[in-house]
Design a protein around this motif. Structure first.
Motif, PDB file in Angstrom:
ATOM      1  N   LEU A 177     -11.754   4.482 -11.966  1.00 16.88           N
ATOM      2  CA  LEU A 177     -11.144   3.713 -10.916  1.00 16.88           C
ATOM      3  C   LEU A 177     -12.175   3.501 -10.076  1.00 16.88           C
ATOM      4  O   LEU A 177     -13.225   3.864 -10.121  1.00 16.88           O
ATOM      5  N   ARG A 178     -11.891   2.633  -8.964  1.00 21.75           N
ATOM      6  CA  ARG A 178     -13.121   1.999  -8.234  1.00 21.75           C
ATOM      7  C   ARG A 178     -12.649   2.049  -6.526  1.00 21.75           C
ATOM      8  O   ARG A 178     -11.366   1.292  -6.394  1.00 21.75           O
ATOM      9  N   MET A 179     -13.137   2.588  -5.836  1.00 21.58           N
ATOM     10  CA  MET A 179     -12.943   2.365  -4.318  1.00 21.58           C
ATOM     11  C   MET A 179     -14.301   2.115  -3.604  1.00 21.58           C
ATOM     12  O   MET A 179     -15.287   3.091  -3.703  1.00 21.58           O
ATOM     13  N   ALA A 180     -14.608   0.802  -3.358  1.00 21.69           N
ATOM     14  CA  ALA A 180     -15.985   0.497  -2.991  1.00 21.69           C
ATOM     15  C   ALA A 180     -16.114   0.593  -1.317  1.00 21.69           C
ATOM     16  O   ALA A 180     -14.916   0.746  -0.496  1.00 21.69           O
ATOM     17  N   GLN A 181     -17.095   0.413  -0.986  1.00 23.14           N
ATOM     18  CA  GLN A 181     -17.485   0.328   0.756  1.00 23.14           C
ATOM     19  C   GLN A 181     -17.953  -1.086   0.791  1.00 23.14           C
ATOM     20  O   GLN A 181     -19.089  -1.516   0.537  1.00 23.14           O
ATOM     21  N   GLU A 182     -17.182  -1.766   1.560  1.00 22.88           N
ATOM     22  CA  GLU A 182     -17.573  -3.342   1.884  1.00 22.88           C
ATOM     23  C   GLU A 182     -17.128  -3.709   3.039  1.00 22.88           C
ATOM     24  O   GLU A 182     -15.888  -3.312   3.797  1.00 22.88           O
ATOM     25  N   SER A 183     -18.054  -3.829   4.035  1.00 23.54           N
ATOM     26  CA  SER A 183     -17.863  -4.272   5.519  1.00 23.54           C
ATOM     27  C   SER A 183     -17.622  -3.159   6.185  1.00 23.54           C
ATOM     28  O   SER A 183     -16.468  -3.238   6.915  1.00 23.54           O
TER      29      SER A 183
ATOM     30  N   MET B 111      -4.278   8.981  -4.019  1.00 19.35           N
ATOM     31  CA  MET B 111      -2.938   9.798  -4.388  1.00 19.35           C
ATOM     32  C   MET B 111      -3.346  10.260  -5.754  1.00 19.35           C
ATOM     33  O   MET B 111      -2.970   9.598  -6.779  1.00 19.35           O
ATOM     34  N   VAL B 112      -3.670  11.649  -5.956  1.00 17.87           N
ATOM     35  CA  VAL B 112      -3.640  12.019  -7.420  1.00 17.87           C
ATOM     36  C   VAL B 112      -2.589  12.629  -7.959  1.00 17.87           C
ATOM     37  O   VAL B 112      -1.756  13.546  -7.359  1.00 17.87           O
TER      38      VAL B 112
ATOM     39  N   ASN C 285       0.878  -1.210   0.106  1.00 18.60           N
ATOM     40  CA  ASN C 285      -0.176   0.085  -0.024  1.00 18.60           C
ATOM     41  C   ASN C 285       0.732   1.374  -0.089  1.00 18.60           C
ATOM     42  O   ASN C 285       0.155   2.260   0.408  1.00 18.60           O
ATOM     43  N   ALA C 286       2.277   1.374  -0.337  1.00 17.06           N
ATOM     44  CA  ALA C 286       2.891   2.395  -0.771  1.00 17.06           C
ATOM     45  C   ALA C 286       2.295   2.822  -2.255  1.00 17.06           C
ATOM     46  O   ALA C 286       2.203   2.126  -3.083  1.00 17.06           O
TER      47      ALA C 286
ATOM     48  N   VAL D 117      -6.063   2.022  -0.813  1.00 12.41           N
ATOM     49  CA  VAL D 117      -5.230   3.079  -1.343  1.00 12.41           C
ATOM     50  C   VAL D 117      -5.398   2.852  -2.963  1.00 12.41           C
ATOM     51  O   VAL D 117      -5.178   1.709  -3.476  1.00 12.41           O
ATOM     52  N   LEU D 118      -5.626   4.168  -3.540  1.00 11.69           N
ATOM     53  CA  LEU D 118      -5.566   4.111  -4.855  1.00 11.69           C
ATOM     54  C   LEU D 118      -4.638   5.183  -5.755  1.00 11.69           C
ATOM     55  O   LEU D 118      -4.842   6.271  -4.863  1.00 11.69           O
TER      56      LEU D 118
END
Ligand SMILES: [Cu+2]
Length: 231
Positions: free
Chosen positions: A67-73, A146-147, A49-50, A80-81
């Protein structure tokens, strides 16, 4: 551009290593190395995750898939994206409960509002820099975008290894960031001269977890199971 963004840097490195052999590692246009997370001088076994990216050079342009950052549990997955500047991120709610994804990180601040299970919202990120992503209901939900102004970026796996191909000749800067340390940067001249391997060390010694505030700048109310299930 999307094709040059590897989610698992270690895997990409392994594949190219097998295809081209060890001598490819120092050849023109290819950049290989490793991120080391060090606490009080001792490297950590898990360097995942660096974020690693080469500031400046653009990759091949094209229509990048969102891109995708989901909400899970009640977690952000992935945590990190890396997002190319002007890239769009989808935030689907894959949980049975409501979430409210937001950030107060500078010009990239946003608030997607409360939305239900199965729904998704998206946001485009115009400003380079770190975006801390939270949920206004669940304080344990933490994510990082991180853009970057770059066509060459990767998130490390456990081994910390990264590999980029086709980097244009020139003088660039390679940067690495991890949530538990500060940003590290090293000048990079392409083609690379043969020599020592590229190691980017991030010092995590000073890291202390600090609770964040909600979107109103207030502390989260005490959580209870029954309250939580209302959403
Ligand atoms: Cu939530």
């Amino acid at each position: 551009m999307a094709a040059r963004f590897s989610v698992v840097g270690g895997l990409v490195f392994l594949l190219s290593f097998m295809a081209f052999g060890p001598r490819a590692a120092g050849s023109a246009g290819s950049v290989s190395g490793r991120v080391v997370l060090a606490k009080s001088g001792t490297p950590r076994a898990d360097a995942s995750n660096a974020v690693v990216w080469i500031e400046g050079p653009r990759g091949a342009t094209g229509s990048a898939a969102p891109l995708r950052m989901a909400q899970e549990s009640k977690r952000f997955v992935p945590r990190v994206l890396i997002v190319p500047r002007h890239g769009t991120v989808e935030f689907p709610n894959d949980d049975p409960v409501f979430h409210n994804v937001f950030s107060v990180s500078g010009a990239n601040r946003f608030d997607l509002g409360l939305y239900r299970s199965g729904a998704s919202k998206s946001r485009t990120f115009a400003e380079p820099g770190l975006v801390r992503v939270y949920c206004n209901i669940h304080p344990q939900m933490v994510g990082f975008l991180m853009v970057v102004d770059s066509g060459f970026g990767a998130i490390t796996g456990k081994d910390g290894v990264f590999h980029f191909e086709g980097v244009p000749a020139g003088s660039w800067t390679i940067k690495a960031w991890h949530e538990e340390g500060s940003e590290t940067s090293v000048p990079l001249s392409i083609p690379l001269a043969a020599g020592a391997p590229l190691i980017l060390t991030i010092d995590t010694t000073a890291y202390r977890p600090v609770p964040h505030r909600n979107k109103y700048g207030k502390e989260y109310p005490p959580q209870s199971g029954s309250d939580d299930e209302r959403y």
